[in-house]
Design a protein around this motif. Sequence first.
Motif, short mmCIF file in Angstrom:
data_model
loop_
_atom_site.label_atom_id
_atom_site.label_comp_id
_atom_site.label_asym_id
_atom_site.label_seq_id
_atom_site.Cartn_x
_atom_site.Cartn_y
_atom_site.Cartn_z
N ASP A 110 34.25 -11.67 -22.66
CA ASP A 110 34.11 -13.00 -23.25
C ASP A 110 33.06 -13.82 -22.51
OD1 ASP A 110 35.99 -12.53 -25.19
OD2 ASP A 110 37.63 -13.57 -24.17
N THR A 111 33.05 -13.69 -21.17
CA THR A 111 32.06 -14.42 -20.38
C THR A 111 30.66 -13.85 -20.63
OG1 THR A 111 33.70 -14.90 -18.67
CG2 THR A 111 31.40 -15.14 -18.06
N LEU A 112 30.57 -12.53 -20.76
CA LEU A 112 29.28 -11.90 -21.08
C LEU A 112 28.74 -12.44 -22.40
CD1 LEU A 112 27.07 -9.74 -20.71
CD2 LEU A 112 28.62 -8.10 -21.81
N ASP A 113 29.65 -12.69 -23.35
CA ASP A 113 29.25 -13.14 -24.68
C ASP A 113 28.81 -14.60 -24.68
OD1 ASP A 113 28.97 -12.72 -27.52
OD2 ASP A 113 30.76 -13.94 -27.79
N THR A 114 29.29 -15.38 -23.71
CA THR A 114 29.04 -16.82 -23.74
C THR A 114 28.16 -17.35 -22.61
OG1 THR A 114 31.09 -17.23 -22.50
CG2 THR A 114 31.23 -17.29 -24.91
N ILE A 115 27.95 -16.57 -21.57
CA ILE A 115 27.18 -17.08 -20.43
C ILE A 115 25.72 -17.30 -20.83
CG2 ILE A 115 26.45 -14.85 -19.43
CD1 ILE A 115 27.28 -16.16 -16.68
N ASP A 116 25.14 -18.34 -20.27
CA ASP A 116 23.77 -18.73 -20.60
C ASP A 116 22.79 -18.02 -19.69
OD1 ASP A 116 21.61 -20.12 -21.67
OD2 ASP A 116 21.84 -21.76 -20.23
N ALA A 117 21.94 -17.17 -20.26
CA ALA A 117 20.97 -16.40 -19.48
C ALA A 117 19.98 -17.32 -18.77
CB ALA A 117 20.23 -15.42 -20.38
N THR A 118 19.62 -18.41 -19.42
CA THR A 118 18.68 -19.36 -18.81
C THR A 118 19.27 -19.96 -17.54
OG1 THR A 118 17.74 -19.91 -20.98
CG2 THR A 118 17.34 -21.47 -19.18
N SER A 119 20.57 -20.26 -17.58
CA SER A 119 21.24 -20.81 -16.40
C SER A 119 21.28 -19.78 -15.28
CB SER A 119 22.66 -21.25 -16.75
OG SER A 119 22.63 -22.33 -17.67
N LEU A 120 21.49 -18.52 -15.62
CA LEU A 120 21.46 -17.46 -14.61
C LEU A 120 20.08 -17.37 -13.97
CD1 LEU A 120 23.48 -14.54 -16.27
CD2 LEU A 120 24.01 -15.66 -14.10
N GLU A 121 19.04 -17.47 -14.77
CA GLU A 121 17.68 -17.41 -14.25
C GLU A 121 17.38 -18.60 -13.34
OE1 GLU A 121 15.29 -17.22 -17.73
OE2 GLU A 121 15.73 -15.10 -18.13
N LYS A 122 17.84 -19.79 -13.74
CA LYS A 122 17.63 -20.99 -12.92
C LYS A 122 18.37 -20.87 -11.60
CE LYS A 122 16.87 -24.28 -16.72
NZ LYS A 122 17.41 -25.46 -17.44
N ALA A 123 19.60 -20.36 -11.66
CA ALA A 123 20.38 -20.18 -10.44
C ALA A 123 19.70 -19.20 -9.50
CB ALA A 123 21.79 -19.69 -10.79
N THR A 124 19.18 -18.11 -10.05
CA THR A 124 18.49 -17.10 -9.24
C THR A 124 17.26 -17.70 -8.56
OG1 THR A 124 19.22 -15.37 -10.77
CG2 THR A 124 17.41 -14.82 -9.27
#
Length: 280
Positions: A110-124
């Motif tokens: 469910d988290t995989l389906d909803t997590i924001d890739a852009t936010s992951l990139e910004k966090a990285t």
Amino acid sequence: MNVLQAIRENYRTLTKAERQIADTILQNPRAVLECSISELSQISGVKSEASVVKFYRKIGLTSFQQFKVLLAQELSKAPLEIVYEDITEGDDTITITQKIFKATVRAILDTLDTIDATSLEKATELFLKAKRVFFFGFAASAAVAFDAFHKFSRLGKHCLFSNDEHIMVTLLANAAKDDLVVAISHTGETKSIVALSKKAIEMGIPVVAITGNGKSSLAKLATVVLVTNTKETKIRTDAMTSRIVQLVILDTIYTLLAVKDPSSIENLKKSRLAISELKY
């Protein structure tokens, strides 16, 4: 719009009757697709169709038909049919084991389906630029924060960890704008974590929040928000599965960081060599 995610995010704000409707949908969303509005109210054990109307409006929808269409679209994309099932007193060991494992897998998917890739990139990118990374969390979130402290230290990042409020305040008092705070709180309402994050923002220090509530006090002030998608049942709290999902999110950032920073692999090799000297 992700209907099931919207239900989970708003679950704590629902009335008793609305929670009964939410539970019915979350436990067997495919069966709900075949229901009329009156049938959904009946199987949910609520008094009238008005409760269903209030429910779908509270999660941001304008009609029951819109709810069913969006739910059908969401379920058609589901990679695996695993539902959240509550534990009952009559369940044996095998049944309980299967329900716990399936609930954890469901939370990750469910988290995989909803997590924001852009936010992951910004966090990285924030991890990449940070001179030091402060990991803050209490209770179950503290275990996740400590795991991240250990993991990112092996990549050569200067990391600090604490689950003690006094030490957290002391560490933050000596932080700088080129540092990073990672605040982990499932509810996003832990007073100390929110207060420390607010202080960090006021000091010009970015905050990456990992939380199960995208509308929480922590989420509202963080620089980047990464939301876990879990569900609470009568015995198993959503914090139990969110802990696993929090670890997966941090593992993802760890891997993204290792890929983007060539020095990380060399640092990891040095860490492995150092640890190997402690073993037989």
